[in-house]
Design an enzyme around this catalytic site. Structure first.
Site, PDB file in Angstrom:
ATOM      1  N   THR A  64      58.163 -14.212  10.667  1.00  0.00           N
ATOM      2  CA  THR A  64      58.814 -12.913  10.407  1.00  0.00           C
ATOM      3  C   THR A  64      58.631 -11.829  11.340  1.00  0.00           C
ATOM      4  OG1 THR A  64      57.120 -12.394   8.901  1.00  0.00           O
ATOM      5  CG2 THR A  64      58.958 -13.307   7.691  1.00  0.00           C
ATOM      6  N   LYS A  66      59.664  -8.027  13.374  1.00  0.00           N
ATOM      7  CA  LYS A  66      59.969  -6.510  13.184  1.00  0.00           C
ATOM      8  C   LYS A  66      61.262  -6.192  12.684  1.00  0.00           C
ATOM      9  CE  LYS A  66      57.486  -5.009  16.659  1.00  0.00           C
ATOM     10  NZ  LYS A  66      56.531  -6.137  16.876  1.00  0.00           N
ATOM     11  N   VAL A  70      62.914 -15.658  11.858  1.00  0.00           N
ATOM     12  CA  VAL A  70      63.079 -16.982  12.493  1.00  0.00           C
ATOM     13  C   VAL A  70      62.835 -17.987  11.530  1.00  0.00           C
ATOM     14  CG1 VAL A  70      62.860 -18.304  14.684  1.00  0.00           C
ATOM     15  CG2 VAL A  70      62.667 -15.670  14.859  1.00  0.00           C
ATOM     16  N   GLU A 168      67.841 -22.985  21.053  1.00  0.00           N
ATOM     17  CA  GLU A 168      66.917 -24.191  21.222  1.00  0.00           C
ATOM     18  C   GLU A 168      65.476 -23.780  20.493  1.00  0.00           C
ATOM     19  OE1 GLU A 168      64.763 -26.306  24.990  1.00  0.00           O
ATOM     20  OE2 GLU A 168      65.900 -24.711  25.225  1.00  0.00           O
ATOM     21  N   ASP A 213      61.401  -5.698  26.693  1.00  0.00           N
ATOM     22  CA  ASP A 213      60.311  -5.615  26.069  1.00  0.00           C
ATOM     23  C   ASP A 213      59.535  -7.015  26.220  1.00  0.00           C
ATOM     24  OD1 ASP A 213      58.840  -5.361  23.584  1.00  0.00           O
ATOM     25  OD2 ASP A 213      60.293  -6.097  22.113  1.00  0.00           O
ATOM     26  N   ASP A 235      63.240 -13.075  22.822  1.00  0.00           N
ATOM     27  CA  ASP A 235      63.429 -11.844  22.169  1.00  0.00           C
ATOM     28  C   ASP A 235      64.023 -11.026  23.191  1.00  0.00           C
ATOM     29  OD1 ASP A 235      63.099 -10.054  20.258  1.00  0.00           O
ATOM     30  OD2 ASP A 235      61.261  -9.625  20.136  1.00  0.00           O
TER      31      ASP A 235
HETATM   32  N1  LIG Z   1      63.264 -20.407  20.035  1.00  0.00           N
HETATM   33  C1  LIG Z   1      62.077 -20.411  19.395  1.00  0.00           C
HETATM   34  N2  LIG Z   1      61.381 -21.617  19.574  1.00  0.00           N
HETATM   35  C2  LIG Z   1      60.166 -21.443  18.754  1.00  0.00           C
HETATM   36  N3  LIG Z   1      59.763 -20.083  18.536  1.00  0.00           N
HETATM   37  C3  LIG Z   1      60.457 -19.055  18.315  1.00  0.00           C
HETATM   38  C4  LIG Z   1      61.742 -19.267  18.995  1.00  0.00           C
HETATM   39  N4  LIG Z   1      62.154 -17.811  18.648  1.00  0.00           N
HETATM   40  C5  LIG Z   1      61.373 -17.026  18.184  1.00  0.00           C
HETATM   41  N5  LIG Z   1      60.193 -17.760  17.855  1.00  0.00           N
HETATM   42  C6  LIG Z   1      58.962 -17.386  17.321  1.00  0.00           C
HETATM   43  O1  LIG Z   1      59.356 -16.373  16.140  1.00  0.00           O
HETATM   44  C7  LIG Z   1      58.898 -15.222  16.844  1.00  0.00           C
HETATM   45  C8  LIG Z   1      59.747 -14.018  16.478  1.00  0.00           C
HETATM   46  O2  LIG Z   1      60.960 -14.019  17.427  1.00  0.00           O
HETATM   47  P1  LIG Z   1      61.313 -12.629  18.390  1.00  0.00           P
HETATM   48  O3  LIG Z   1      60.100 -12.251  18.924  1.00  0.00           O
HETATM   49  O4  LIG Z   1      62.699 -13.058  18.902  1.00  0.00           O
HETATM   50  O5  LIG Z   1      61.918 -11.804  16.899  1.00  0.00           O
HETATM   51  P2  LIG Z   1      61.253 -10.267  16.566  1.00  0.00           P
HETATM   52  O6  LIG Z   1      61.869  -9.986  15.393  1.00  0.00           O
HETATM   53  O7  LIG Z   1      61.889  -9.529  17.866  1.00  0.00           O
HETATM   54  O8  LIG Z   1      59.931 -10.498  16.571  1.00  0.00           O
HETATM   55  P3  LIG Z   1      58.592  -9.328  16.876  1.00  0.00           P
HETATM   56  O9  LIG Z   1      59.115  -8.136  16.146  1.00  0.00           O
HETATM   57  O10 LIG Z   1      57.483 -10.236  16.347  1.00  0.00           O
HETATM   58  O11 LIG Z   1      58.734  -9.568  18.201  1.00  0.00           O
HETATM   59  C9  LIG Z   1      58.240 -15.316  18.196  1.00  0.00           C
HETATM   60  O12 LIG Z   1      57.134 -14.589  18.419  1.00  0.00           O
HETATM   61  C10 LIG Z   1      57.976 -16.826  18.126  1.00  0.00           C
HETATM   62  O13 LIG Z   1      56.772 -17.320  17.762  1.00  0.00           O
HETATM   63 MG   LIG Z   2      59.322 -10.778  19.462  1.00  0.00          MG
END
Ligand SMILES: Nc1ncnc2c1ncn2[C@@H]1O[C@H](COP(=O)(O)OP(=O)(O)OP(=O)(O)O)[C@@H](O)[C@H]1O
Ligand SMILES: [Mg+2]
Length: 284
Positions: A64, A66, A70, A168, A213, A235
């Site tokens: 989860t 912010k 995922v 992916e 970011d 991200d």
């Molecule tokens: N394609 C992927 N494959 C494997 N793990 C992923 C993938 N996309 C995201 N994750 C995992 O999910 C987390 C959250 O994804 P992402 O950073 O895109 O979302 P966010 O809502 O912006 O999260 P944050 O606020 O933690 O930055 C990532 O830090 C990673 O650990």
């Molecule tokens: Mg992130």
């Protein structure tokens, strides 16, 4: 593609980036163009399951974040072991009351041409939040597609449906790939990872883009036990246009400071300003 879960009217929404030409601005206006542009770019990876008989199964929450959660999704054709894949589903939140951390600075230069949506965004109504989540999902989708096409190491974008992006799933052996900040690379691994990072940032700059970011939290490492692990940048919804956004250079510099700082701490000294100068030199 089904839009049953979509809570707002995509046909009535158009948003454009300043560098887009007219054809791109109009891509949401017909159902056919939505269909085509909601699927990942060619060439499609061989692991991608495209069969109409495939079934998606949600395996659980991966993380989860912010502004999004995922999930792990299994996409498979029952009875056909060859057609099996596990995907990451990033779902932007639509129904909580939290303000998005990404706000006016990032979206400057990006126009929303629909008065109903503009008003809804301003009111932060349920519709407004759905619009906002959809805009961020589409911004991330757009960036993933462009970056994939340019060879920047990001997860392959499989499809977008409303506020959900399937992409992916980046793994490290049987597990989800760790984020860079969780890894303890050897010196040769650090050098290999940094080389991939610089290449990725240069390529983004050559597209006129900066991540905005970038940090060891938004960077995954696949094959963390390999001599040369694979770095994957994630991200990307706030990716900024270096020409159109007046804050873009600040964001790029911050990206450089975050990454240079981590590599330096881990034993691979990097000067943030030199990195910034190197990357900016690739903007055409
Ligand atoms: N394609 C992927 N494959 C494997 N793990 C992923 C993938 N996309 C995201 N994750 C995992 O999910 C987390 C959250 O994804 P992402 O950073 O895109 O979302 P966010 O809502 O912006 O999260 P944050 O606020 O933690 O930055 C990532 O830090 C990673 O650990
Ligand atoms: Mg992130």
């Amino acid at each position: 593609m089904s839009h049953h879960s979509s809570s707002f009217d995509w046909d009535n929404l158009s948003f454009v980036f300043p560098s887009d030409d007219l054809a791109e601005n109009q891509r949401w206006s017909t159902w056919d163009s939505i269909e085509r542009l909601c699927r990942g770019p060619e060439p499609r990876p061989d692991w991608l399951v495209t069969s109409a008989a495939a079934i998606d199964t949600e395996l659980g929450v991966l993380k989860t974040g912010k502004e999004a959660d995922v999930f792990l999704i299994q996409r498979a054709v029952p009875g056909d072991p060859g057609q099996y894949s596990v995907l990451a589903a990033k779902r932007y939140r639509t129904s909580n009351h939290r303000m998005f951390r990404r706000d006016a600075d990032y979206t400057e230069g990006r126009r929303i041409r629909n008065t109903r949506d503009t008003r809804a965004l301003a009111r932060k109504s349920v519709h407004g939040r759905a619009v906002e989540a959809g805009l961020w999902a589409h911004a991330e989708w757009d960036a993933l597609v462009r970056l994939t096409a340019a060879g920047v190491p990001v997860p392959y974008p499989v499809q977008i449906d409303g506020g959900e992006i399937l992409m992916e799933y980046i793994r490290d052996g049987d597990d989800a790939a760790p984020r860079l900040h969780q890894t303890r690379p050897t010196r040769p691994q650090l050098a290999a990872l940094f080389e991939q990072l610089v290449q990725a940032m240069r390529t983004m700059a050559s597209l006129g883009l900066a991540h905005g970011d970038l940090s060891p939290y938004n960077t995954l490492v696949a094959g963390s036990d390999d001599p040369a692990p694979r770095l994957v940048i994630i991200d990307v919804p706030q990716t900024v246009d270096l020409a159109a956004n007046p804050h873009a250079h600040e964001f790029l510099h911050r990206d450089c400071v975050a990454m240079a700082g981590w590599f330096t701490t881990k034993g691979h000294p990097v000067d943030a300003d030199e990195l910034f100068a190197d990357v900016i030199a690739h903007v055409w």
